[in-house]
Scaffold this motif. Structure first.
Motif, PDB file in Angstrom:
ATOM      1  N   VAL A  17      -2.035  -5.704   4.167  1.00 43.13           N
ATOM      2  CA  VAL A  17      -1.535  -6.499   5.354  1.00 43.13           C
ATOM      3  C   VAL A  17      -0.369  -5.239   6.184  1.00 43.13           C
ATOM      4  CG1 VAL A  17      -2.101  -8.440   4.842  1.00 43.13           C
ATOM      5  CG2 VAL A  17       0.350  -8.096   4.173  1.00 43.13           C
ATOM      6  N   GLU A  18      -0.245  -4.079   5.510  1.00 38.28           N
ATOM      7  CA  GLU A  18       0.908  -3.387   6.554  1.00 38.28           C
ATOM      8  C   GLU A  18       0.237  -2.620   7.176  1.00 38.28           C
ATOM      9  OE1 GLU A  18       4.287  -2.252   2.447  1.00 38.28           O
ATOM     10  OE2 GLU A  18       2.493  -2.307   2.510  1.00 38.28           O
ATOM     11  N   GLY A  19      -1.053  -2.424   6.889  1.00 37.11           N
ATOM     12  CA  GLY A  19      -1.824  -1.624   8.095  1.00 37.11           C
ATOM     13  C   GLY A  19      -1.932  -0.086   7.947  1.00 37.11           C
ATOM     14  N   THR A  20      -0.814   0.719   6.685  1.00 38.93           N
ATOM     15  CA  THR A  20      -1.265   1.452   6.675  1.00 38.93           C
ATOM     16  C   THR A  20      -0.333   1.925   5.877  1.00 38.93           C
ATOM     17  OG1 THR A  20      -0.911   4.143   7.089  1.00 38.93           O
ATOM     18  CG2 THR A  20       0.658   2.196   8.197  1.00 38.93           C
ATOM     19  N   ARG A  21      -0.093   3.457   4.281  1.00 37.36           N
ATOM     20  CA  ARG A  21       0.414   3.119   3.471  1.00 37.36           C
ATOM     21  C   ARG A  21       2.051   3.656   3.801  1.00 37.36           C
ATOM     22  NH1 ARG A  21      -3.866   6.865   3.442  1.00 37.36           N
ATOM     23  NH2 ARG A  21      -2.815   8.495   3.658  1.00 37.36           N
ATOM     24  N   PHE A  22       2.354   3.348   2.835  1.00 42.12           N
ATOM     25  CA  PHE A  22       4.038   3.236   3.117  1.00 42.12           C
ATOM     26  C   PHE A  22       4.549   5.208   2.871  1.00 42.12           C
ATOM     27  CE2 PHE A  22       8.832   3.653   0.934  1.00 42.12           C
ATOM     28  CZ  PHE A  22       9.344   2.582   2.049  1.00 42.12           C
ATOM     29  N   THR A  23       5.818   4.733   3.850  1.00 46.44           N
ATOM     30  CA  THR A  23       6.523   5.848   3.651  1.00 46.44           C
ATOM     31  C   THR A  23       7.672   5.954   4.048  1.00 46.44           C
ATOM     32  OG1 THR A  23       6.839   6.746   5.469  1.00 46.44           O
ATOM     33  CG2 THR A  23       4.547   7.566   4.254  1.00 46.44           C
ATOM     34  N   LEU A  40       8.739  -1.845   2.031  1.00 45.48           N
ATOM     35  CA  LEU A  40       8.137  -2.360   2.300  1.00 45.48           C
ATOM     36  C   LEU A  40       7.846  -2.386   3.934  1.00 45.48           C
ATOM     37  CD1 LEU A  40       7.405  -6.104   0.880  1.00 45.48           C
ATOM     38  CD2 LEU A  40       5.691  -3.111   0.195  1.00 45.48           C
ATOM     39  N   LEU A  41       6.743  -2.013   4.453  1.00 48.76           N
ATOM     40  CA  LEU A  41       6.439  -1.959   6.026  1.00 48.76           C
ATOM     41  C   LEU A  41       5.918  -3.652   6.476  1.00 48.76           C
ATOM     42  CD1 LEU A  41       4.189   1.053   6.641  1.00 48.76           C
ATOM     43  CD2 LEU A  41       6.927   1.056   7.042  1.00 48.76           C
ATOM     44  N   ARG A  42       6.725  -3.293   8.002  1.00 51.76           N
ATOM     45  CA  ARG A  42       6.553  -5.324   7.982  1.00 51.76           C
ATOM     46  C   ARG A  42       4.784  -5.542   7.939  1.00 51.76           C
ATOM     47  NH1 ARG A  42       9.892  -4.790  13.908  1.00 51.76           N
ATOM     48  NH2 ARG A  42      12.384  -4.832  12.758  1.00 51.76           N
ATOM     49  N   PRO A  43       4.353  -6.782   7.886  1.00 53.30           N
ATOM     50  CA  PRO A  43       3.268  -7.706   7.496  1.00 53.30           C
ATOM     51  C   PRO A  43       2.904  -7.488   8.733  1.00 53.30           C
ATOM     52  CG  PRO A  43       4.790  -9.277   6.906  1.00 53.30           C
ATOM     53  CD  PRO A  43       5.302  -7.691   6.814  1.00 53.30           C
ATOM     54  N   LYS A  44       1.332  -7.886   9.078  1.00 51.01           N
ATOM     55  CA  LYS A  44       0.274  -7.462   9.718  1.00 51.01           C
ATOM     56  C   LYS A  44      -0.227  -9.696   9.707  1.00 51.01           C
ATOM     57  CE  LYS A  44       0.471  -3.077  11.563  1.00 51.01           C
ATOM     58  NZ  LYS A  44       0.468  -2.033  12.145  1.00 51.01           N
ATOM     59  N   THR A  45      -0.510 -10.196   9.987  1.00 51.05           N
ATOM     60  CA  THR A  45      -0.707 -11.243  10.105  1.00 51.05           C
ATOM     61  C   THR A  45      -2.021 -11.092  10.102  1.00 51.05           C
ATOM     62  OG1 THR A  45       0.381 -12.288  12.825  1.00 51.05           O
ATOM     63  CG2 THR A  45       1.099 -12.427   9.702  1.00 51.05           C
ATOM     64  N   GLY A  46      -2.582 -10.392  11.304  1.00 50.90           N
ATOM     65  CA  GLY A  46      -4.191 -10.364  12.334  1.00 50.90           C
ATOM     66  C   GLY A  46      -5.216 -10.550  11.138  1.00 50.90           C
ATOM     67  N   GLY A  47      -4.846  -9.444  10.610  1.00 48.71           N
ATOM     68  CA  GLY A  47      -6.075  -8.926   9.574  1.00 48.71           C
ATOM     69  C   GLY A  47      -6.551  -9.926   8.642  1.00 48.71           C
ATOM     70  N   HIS A  84       1.141  -1.566  -0.082  1.00 46.89           N
ATOM     71  CA  HIS A  84       0.385  -0.363   0.387  1.00 46.89           C
ATOM     72  C   HIS A  84       1.245   1.453  -0.072  1.00 46.89           C
ATOM     73  CE1 HIS A  84      -3.422   1.882   0.543  1.00 46.89           C
ATOM     74  NE2 HIS A  84      -4.094   2.314   1.671  1.00 46.89           N
ATOM     75  N   LEU A  85       1.068   1.878  -0.983  1.00 56.36           N
ATOM     76  CA  LEU A  85       1.172   3.263  -1.472  1.00 56.36           C
ATOM     77  C   LEU A  85       0.905   4.257  -1.036  1.00 56.36           C
ATOM     78  CD1 LEU A  85       3.562   1.413  -3.991  1.00 56.36           C
ATOM     79  CD2 LEU A  85       5.061   2.496  -1.687  1.00 56.36           C
ATOM     80  N   SER A  86      -0.402   4.423  -2.155  1.00 57.97           N
ATOM     81  CA  SER A  86      -0.921   5.409  -2.187  1.00 57.97           C
ATOM     82  C   SER A  86      -2.608   5.804  -2.162  1.00 57.97           C
ATOM     83  CB  SER A  86      -0.400   5.904  -2.714  1.00 57.97           C
ATOM     84  OG  SER A  86      -1.452   7.155  -4.154  1.00 57.97           O
ATOM     85  N   TRP A  87      -3.295   6.416  -1.543  1.00 61.76           N
ATOM     86  CA  TRP A  87      -4.835   6.457  -2.558  1.00 61.76           C
ATOM     87  C   TRP A  87      -4.932   6.210  -3.889  1.00 61.76           C
ATOM     88  CZ3 TRP A  87      -8.542   7.143   0.548  1.00 61.76           C
ATOM     89  CH2 TRP A  87      -8.691   7.910   1.659  1.00 61.76           C
ATOM     90  N   THR A  88      -3.974   6.387  -4.834  1.00 63.93           N
ATOM     91  CA  THR A  88      -4.150   5.308  -5.672  1.00 63.93           C
ATOM     92  C   THR A  88      -4.438   4.349  -6.201  1.00 63.93           C
ATOM     93  OG1 THR A  88      -2.438   7.324  -6.703  1.00 63.93           O
ATOM     94  CG2 THR A  88      -3.079   6.382  -8.432  1.00 63.93           C
ATOM     95  N   ASP A  89      -3.863   3.644  -5.079  1.00 63.95           N
ATOM     96  CA  ASP A  89      -3.706   2.254  -4.832  1.00 63.95           C
ATOM     97  C   ASP A  89      -5.284   2.092  -5.294  1.00 63.95           C
ATOM     98  OD1 ASP A  89      -0.836   2.473  -4.674  1.00 63.95           O
ATOM     99  OD2 ASP A  89      -1.577   1.893  -2.459  1.00 63.95           O
ATOM    100  N   ILE A  90      -5.930   1.994  -4.963  1.00 63.36           N
ATOM    101  CA  ILE A  90      -7.228   1.962  -4.940  1.00 63.36           C
ATOM    102  C   ILE A  90      -8.155   1.838  -6.235  1.00 63.36           C
ATOM    103  CG2 ILE A  90      -9.672   2.546  -4.195  1.00 63.36           C
ATOM    104  CD1 ILE A  90      -8.915   3.113  -1.175  1.00 63.36           C
ATOM    105  N   VAL A  91      -8.339   2.958  -6.851  1.00 60.53           N
ATOM    106  CA  VAL A  91      -8.308   2.934  -7.793  1.00 60.53           C
ATOM    107  C   VAL A  91      -7.773   2.683  -9.290  1.00 60.53           C
ATOM    108  CG1 VAL A  91      -8.527   5.342 -10.209  1.00 60.53           C
ATOM    109  CG2 VAL A  91      -8.664   5.782  -7.501  1.00 60.53           C
TER     110      VAL A  91
END
Length: 294
Positions: free
Chosen positions: A178-184, A198-205, A92-99
């Motif tokens: 799975v990162e839970g938020t946008r990467f910066t 990348l940020l670390r992935p979160k397994t919970g979701g 997940h990098l940006s709002w653009t990802d959803i589009v």
């Protein structure tokens, strides 16, 4: 100056498209509430999904129209089908990802349903439309908050279960970032991520979703998204007509023993599942390095 004029025009077109497509979705949602018959509700859901397909298609047209230099690089989508159930995971990098995800997959798989932050519910048109499409809104709590309010633990699991129950009657694609938020770069440094892109992935979701409806999924779709020529502000670049290249690479993964198990009560399986996702993220980071170095 011209790029800012394009920015205003693009924003206006996206807002009009969102408002236009949201209205029938909301009406269909109200009809589902008024007439709670299963067959009728399924038909309303199908029509609402078609409205989201229209929203994605028009957005794809706007994106292509205002970005004349844009090149799409899409790989790995040949195995997908419109009548399947999928769990999609992506960086997940940006709002653009959803589009971008809606544009790429709108004619290949069921319209994606995203797990969204609670705050997005209050975005005009968009928030209510997502609610009407049965997209789950997740309220995130910090570790410190959960220490003070232990009764809030497990609420995400219950939200996921309720959402997934609505997805079981109609072919659906459930999307989990799975990162839970946008990467910066700043977040990467703050979380001490061992990955470059990348940020670390979160397994919970993803574990919650598999526990709720894993038996329905045909496959896991592992998506890697990149904007290698517009890394700083891809969303702004897309709205200003400066987007040059969008890369979407797809791997279709099986639902097998690596992801099928009792994540919440079986500690050996939980460790194995975390290792599986971590290895997937290592490969994704290598793939992103190759994309950016081309």
């Amino acid at each position: 100056m011209l790029s800012y004029l394009v920015f205003v025009i693009t924003c206006s077109l996206v807002i009009v498209n969102t408002a236009f497509c949201s209205l029938p979705i909301l009406i269909l949602s109200l009809l589902k509430l008024v007439l709670p018959m299963k067959a009728w509700q399924q038909r309303c859901t199908q029509l609402a999904n078609r409205c989201m397909w229209l929203w994605a298609t028009v957005n794809h047209g706007i994106l292509s129209l205002v970005n004349p230099k844009l090149k799409w690089q899409i790989e790995g989508v040949d195995e997908l089908k419109m009548d399947g159930w999928y769990l999609m995971i992506s960086n997940h990098l940006s709002w653009t990802d959803i589009v971008v995800l809606c544009s790429v997959f709108r004619n290949r798989i069921p319209i994606p349903k995203f797990f969204l932050k609670q705050q997005l519910l209050y975005v005009p048109f968009l928030g209510m439309a997502c609610w009407a499409l049965d997209m789950p809104f997740m309220k995130r709590y910090s570790r410190e908050y959960l220490v003070r309010h232990p009764e809030k633990r497990g609420q995400d699991l219950e939200t996921t279960r309720r959402a997934c129950a609505k997805f079981k009657d109609t072919p659906t694609t459930v999307v989990n970032y799975v990162e839970g938020t946008r990467f910066t770069p700043q977040k990467r440094q703050a979380t001490r991520s061992e990955f470059e892109y990348l940020l670390r992935p979160k397994t919970g979701g993803i574990a919650y979703t598999l526990a709720s409806m894993g038996e329905l999924f045909d496959n896991i779709i592992d998506v890697t998204v990149a904007y290698p020529d517009n890394t700083e502000q891809p969303f702004k670049s897309a709205l200003m007509g400066k987007m040059e290249r969008i890369v979407v690479k797809v791997k279709v993964l099986p639902i097998d023993e690596q992801v099928s198990g009792d994540y919440f009560n079986d500690k050996p399986f939980k460790r194995q599942f975390q290792q599986w996702l971590s290895e997937l993220w290592k490969q994704k980071d290598i793939e992103l390095q190759q994309i950016h170095n081309k």
